[in-house]
Design a protein around this motif. Structure first.
Motif, short mmCIF file in Angstrom:
data_model
loop_
_atom_site.label_atom_id
_atom_site.label_comp_id
_atom_site.label_asym_id
_atom_site.label_seq_id
_atom_site.Cartn_x
_atom_site.Cartn_y
_atom_site.Cartn_z
N LYS A 86 17.90 -13.02 -43.92
CA LYS A 86 17.31 -13.03 -45.25
C LYS A 86 16.56 -11.74 -45.53
CE LYS A 86 14.48 -15.80 -48.38
NZ LYS A 86 13.69 -17.03 -48.57
N LEU A 87 15.86 -11.20 -44.51
CA LEU A 87 15.17 -9.93 -44.68
C LEU A 87 16.15 -8.81 -45.01
CD1 LEU A 87 12.62 -10.10 -41.69
CD2 LEU A 87 12.14 -10.47 -44.13
N SER A 88 17.27 -8.80 -44.29
CA SER A 88 18.30 -7.80 -44.57
C SER A 88 18.83 -7.94 -45.98
CB SER A 88 19.44 -7.93 -43.56
OG SER A 88 18.97 -7.71 -42.26
N GLU A 92 18.83 -5.15 -48.95
CA GLU A 92 20.14 -4.63 -49.33
C GLU A 92 20.44 -4.83 -50.83
OE1 GLU A 92 22.84 -6.60 -46.74
OE2 GLU A 92 22.36 -5.30 -45.02
N LYS A 93 19.53 -5.44 -51.56
CA LYS A 93 19.78 -5.63 -53.00
C LYS A 93 19.86 -4.27 -53.68
CE LYS A 93 17.56 -10.16 -53.34
NZ LYS A 93 16.47 -10.94 -53.97
N SER A 94 20.91 -4.08 -54.46
CA SER A 94 21.13 -2.79 -55.10
C SER A 94 20.31 -2.62 -56.37
CB SER A 94 22.63 -2.62 -55.43
OG SER A 94 23.06 -3.67 -56.29
N LYS A 95 19.87 -3.73 -56.96
CA LYS A 95 19.09 -3.65 -58.19
C LYS A 95 17.74 -4.34 -57.99
CE LYS A 95 23.12 -3.61 -61.26
NZ LYS A 95 23.78 -4.25 -62.41
N ARG A 96 16.82 -3.95 -58.80
CA ARG A 96 15.50 -4.56 -58.74
C ARG A 96 15.60 -6.03 -59.16
NH1 ARG A 96 10.72 -1.75 -58.59
NH2 ARG A 96 10.92 0.52 -58.43
N SER A 97 14.79 -6.88 -58.52
CA SER A 97 14.78 -8.31 -58.84
C SER A 97 13.83 -8.56 -60.00
CB SER A 97 14.33 -9.12 -57.63
OG SER A 97 15.16 -8.84 -56.52
N SER A 98 13.94 -9.76 -60.60
CA SER A 98 12.97 -10.17 -61.63
C SER A 98 11.60 -10.36 -60.99
CB SER A 98 13.43 -11.48 -62.28
OG SER A 98 13.47 -12.51 -61.30
N ASP A 99 10.60 -10.46 -61.84
CA ASP A 99 9.25 -10.57 -61.29
C ASP A 99 9.10 -11.79 -60.41
OD1 ASP A 99 8.59 -8.31 -62.62
OD2 ASP A 99 7.66 -9.36 -64.33
N TYR A 102 11.11 -11.13 -57.25
CA TYR A 102 10.43 -10.11 -56.43
C TYR A 102 9.20 -10.69 -55.74
CZ TYR A 102 7.53 -6.13 -55.21
OH TYR A 102 6.73 -5.25 -54.52
N PHE A 103 8.46 -11.56 -56.50
CA PHE A 103 7.27 -12.17 -55.90
C PHE A 103 7.66 -13.00 -54.68
CE2 PHE A 103 4.27 -15.70 -55.57
CZ PHE A 103 3.08 -15.00 -55.38
N ALA A 104 8.75 -13.78 -54.80
CA ALA A 104 9.20 -14.62 -53.68
C ALA A 104 9.65 -13.74 -52.50
CB ALA A 104 10.33 -15.54 -54.14
N ASP A 105 10.41 -12.67 -52.82
CA ASP A 105 10.88 -11.76 -51.74
C ASP A 105 9.70 -11.06 -51.06
OD1 ASP A 105 13.46 -12.46 -52.36
OD2 ASP A 105 13.87 -10.64 -53.56
N ALA A 106 8.73 -10.60 -51.85
CA ALA A 106 7.58 -9.90 -51.29
C ALA A 106 6.75 -10.82 -50.42
CB ALA A 106 6.72 -9.34 -52.43
N ASN A 107 6.63 -12.08 -50.83
CA ASN A 107 5.88 -13.03 -50.03
C ASN A 107 6.58 -13.29 -48.71
OD1 ASN A 107 3.68 -14.90 -49.70
ND2 ASN A 107 5.17 -16.56 -50.00
N ALA A 130 12.46 -0.18 -50.25
CA ALA A 130 13.87 -0.57 -50.26
C ALA A 130 14.69 0.43 -51.05
CB ALA A 130 14.00 -1.97 -50.86
N PRO A 131 16.00 0.49 -50.78
CA PRO A 131 16.86 1.42 -51.52
C PRO A 131 16.81 1.20 -53.03
CG PRO A 131 17.99 0.63 -49.57
CD PRO A 131 16.73 -0.16 -49.67
N ASN A 132 16.53 -0.03 -53.47
CA ASN A 132 16.49 -0.27 -54.92
C ASN A 132 15.13 0.09 -55.53
OD1 ASN A 132 14.82 -2.27 -54.04
ND2 ASN A 132 16.17 -3.99 -54.62
N GLY A 133 14.20 0.67 -54.70
CA GLY A 133 12.92 1.10 -55.22
C GLY A 133 11.80 0.11 -55.03
N SER A 134 12.07 -1.11 -54.58
CA SER A 134 11.03 -2.11 -54.36
C SER A 134 10.23 -1.77 -53.12
CB SER A 134 11.65 -3.51 -54.23
OG SER A 134 12.37 -3.85 -55.40
N ILE A 135 8.93 -2.05 -53.12
CA ILE A 135 8.04 -1.76 -51.99
C ILE A 135 7.48 -3.07 -51.48
CG2 ILE A 135 5.92 -0.61 -51.28
CD1 ILE A 135 6.41 1.48 -53.40
N TYR A 136 7.54 -3.25 -50.14
CA TYR A 136 7.02 -4.45 -49.49
C TYR A 136 6.12 -3.98 -48.34
CZ TYR A 136 11.17 -6.27 -51.85
OH TYR A 136 12.13 -6.56 -52.78
#
Length: 612
Positions: A86-88, A92-99, A102-107, A130-136
């Motif tokens: 799941k972490l991978s 590996e998501k190519s696009k940014r997720s919805s808020d 993203y909140f669920a993924d960041a948690n 992440a490659p899609n620009g998200s920061i965790y």
């Protein structure tokens, strides 16, 4: 000082044999011991210094191994996403997720990263871009600092290395407890063009101190300092600890920047104290690893080791002096007694001269030999008058044997005077030359200078020129620096004589004779050339075979070729195997005779002859 040295020499010469022997024995013991102490001290200091250099090098090696292993192990935590599918997937998501997504993924990412941080107490925080620009991150409020870190490092450097160890600019303010980061380029996730991801693992400063503080220095006053540029990463307790920025810059200016893998050791003065410094660059982190030790520690170790050696040397000297006193009593006393007895003999009193000794060593044999000598003196004293009489008779006979040569020499001089009186120039000249040749034969010893030999040759040639009415020419090629060189008497004249009788005289008409004497390195080269009738092949072979014979055989057979045999046998007996003689000749073309002997300007006649 120049006056003191002759005084000491006179004092030594006038001292007794006992004093000389004791002094010599003491010097034989003391000089080697002091010399050995001095040389050993120098060698010991070099060895001590070398040992500490080796300790610094070993400490360098252990430090580099510890640093490399530490960061290699902690760099593995940047692969945390490979342990969970799941972490991978999130990364590996190519696009940014919805808020909401993203909140669920960041948690989820926070929970996983926080577990790793809790497991390893050395890690302060894990963050990822992440490659899609998200920061965790394990600390979401600070995770965004990864972008600042990437700008400080540079993307090209990250792409060309497996990972980069970086110290943030906040290190200069020391406002954070985790200045050091391990940053990795996510090459396995950056599969889409224009999208790049990075992972960052922040390390507590305390973990670096714990890791480097575990490197033992075996109780020595060794210090360790690690610099990243002018930033102090780590500093152990010591004189160079707790430096400010200006002091660090001053300190680093004294140390040349070493290349990775080099391990130079040098000495510097810091705050008026000398230090032995080892400075190397860690190839993984790029940090400058410095180990230092006060030179005073090396000096103290050297002095401690030297004192032990000095103590042993002093004990050895005391033992040697004790042996000297024993040897003096055992060996010198009987010699002094023998010396006193010999003084009595000097006064010609031979009666109380016997010394009783029961020793069987060399001194006992010396005393017994002395007693036997005295007995022989007593028995031979009565025959001294008879021996003296016989000696006088022998001297008178020897003087009589010298009358005839002097009579002949004086007679030749008388003929010369009469010939001059009657103006018979040829007779006068020949008589004078013959008289000089005879005088040369009688007056001088077996060794003469080349100058004297040339004078005798000129007298001989003058006689021959009168005989042959000046039908031949004589050329001299003589190096001036060989005139004073000493050679055997009549070494050249027999060769000149052979040239006349066997070369020029049978030829008839005019002829030429050339004498060459030169110095070649440490040898003397003598050459006699004539343009006479030469030597036949059979005769030349016979002469060369003669020169190959043993000199002793030639002495026993001098009937034929007397002049050549005589000269060759004499140079072999006198000069040894380094000398040689050679003959070159052609019929009707002339003859050349060459002699090669050692060059000796100061040859002693008696010593050389007796030595042969």
């Amino acid at each position: 000082m120049p006056k003191l040295q002759p005084y000491l020499l006179r004092k030594f010469h006038r001292s007794s044999f006992r004093s000389k022997l004791v002094l010599t024995y003491v010097l034989i013991i003391v000089i080697p011991v002091i010399t050995a102490m001095f040389l050993s001290g120098i060698q010991l200091y070099k060895q001590t210094n070398s040992d500490y250099e080796e300790i610094l090098q070993q400490l360098d090696s252990r430090t580099h191994v510890s640093i490399n292993d530490f960061f290699a192990n902690h760099a593995r935590y940047s692969f945390f996403y490979l342990t969970n599918f799941k972490l991978s997937s999130i990364l590996e998501k190519s696009k940014r997720s919805s808020d909401k997504e993203y909140f669920a993924d960041a948690n989820y990412m926070y929970t996983s990263m926080q577990q790793l941080v809790l497991i390893n107490g050395s890690i302060a925080m894990i963050s990822v871009l992440a490659p899609n620009g998200s920061i965790y991150g394990s600390q979401p409020e600070k995770a965004g600092k990864i972008r600042n870190t990437l700008k400080e490092i540079g993307e090209s450097r990250l792409k060309n290395n497996d990972y980069v160890v970086h110290i943030s600019k906040e290190a200069n303010t020391k406002s954070t407890s985790h200045r050091i980061s391990i940053v990795r380029y996510l090459s396995d996730l950056n599969i889409h063009s224009g999208q790049e991801g990075y992972a960052k693992v922040d390390i507590y400063d305390k973990a670096i101190e714990n890791m480097l503080g575990g490197i033992s220095n075996d109780g020595l006053k060794l210090g360790t300092m690690i610099l990243s540029g002018e930033t102090v990463v780590y500093s152990s307790n010591g004189s160079l600890n707790e430096l400010d920025a200006e002091q660090v810059q001053s300190f680093t200016s004294l140390i040349s920047s070493p290349a990775p893998g080099d391990n130079p050791t040098l000495r510097i003065n810091w705050n008026n104290k000398p230090y032995l410094i080892s400075s190397t660059v860690n190839p993984v982190t790029g940090w400058t690893v410095i180990h230092y030790i006060p030179v005073a520690q090396i000096t103290d170790t050297f002095i401690s080791n030297t004192l032990n050696y000095v103590l042993i040397s002093i004990l050895a000297l005391i033992a040697a002096l004790g042996l000297a006193f024993f040897f003096h009593r055992y060996f010198i006393h009987p010699i002094l007694k023998l010396s006193g007895t010999m003084k009595i003999v000097d006064s010609e009193h031979l009666t109380p001269t016997v010394i009783h000794s029961h020793r069987e060593d060399e001194i006992g044999r010396l005393i017994n030999s002395y007693n036997a000598m005295i007995e022989r003196i007593r028995t031979s004293r009565d025959s001294e008058i008879t021996a003296s009489s016989l000696q006088k008779k022998a001297e008178i006979k020897m003087l009589q044997s010298q009358i005839n040569p002097h009579f002949l020499y004086n007679t030749l001089n008388a003929i010369h005077s009469i010939a001059e009186l009657h103006r018979m120039e040829h007779i006068s000249s020949m008589t004078k030359s013959l008289s000089s040749i005879y005088r040369y034969n009688v007056k001088y010893g077996d060794v003469v200078t080349i100058g004297k030999e040339l004078e005798n040759i000129e007298h001989y040639i003058q006689i021959q020129q009168i005989r042959f009415f000046n039908k031949f020419q004589v050329e001299y090629e003589i190096d001036q620096d060989v005139i004073s060189c000493k050679i055997l008497k009549f070494l050249i004249q027999p060769i000149i004589e052979n040239s006349f009788y066997h070369g020029l005289e049978p030829k008839g008409g005019t002829g030429k004779l050339r004498l060459t004497i030169r110095k070649r390195h440490r040898f003397l080269y003598i050459c006699v050339y004539d343009d006479g009738v030469g030597i036949s092949k059979e005769k030349l072979s016979e002469l060369k075979m003669m020169l190959m014979q043993d000199p002793q055989e030639m002495v026993e057979n001098l009937d034929q070729n007397f002049g050549m045999r005589n000269v060759y046998a004499r140079i072999k007996h006198f000069y040894g195997e380094s000398s040689w003689m050679n003959i070159k000749s052609e019929e009707k073309a002339g003859t050349t005779i060459m002699i090669h002997i050692p060059y000796n300007r100061e040859m002693d006649t008696d010593e050389n002859i007796s030595g042969r």
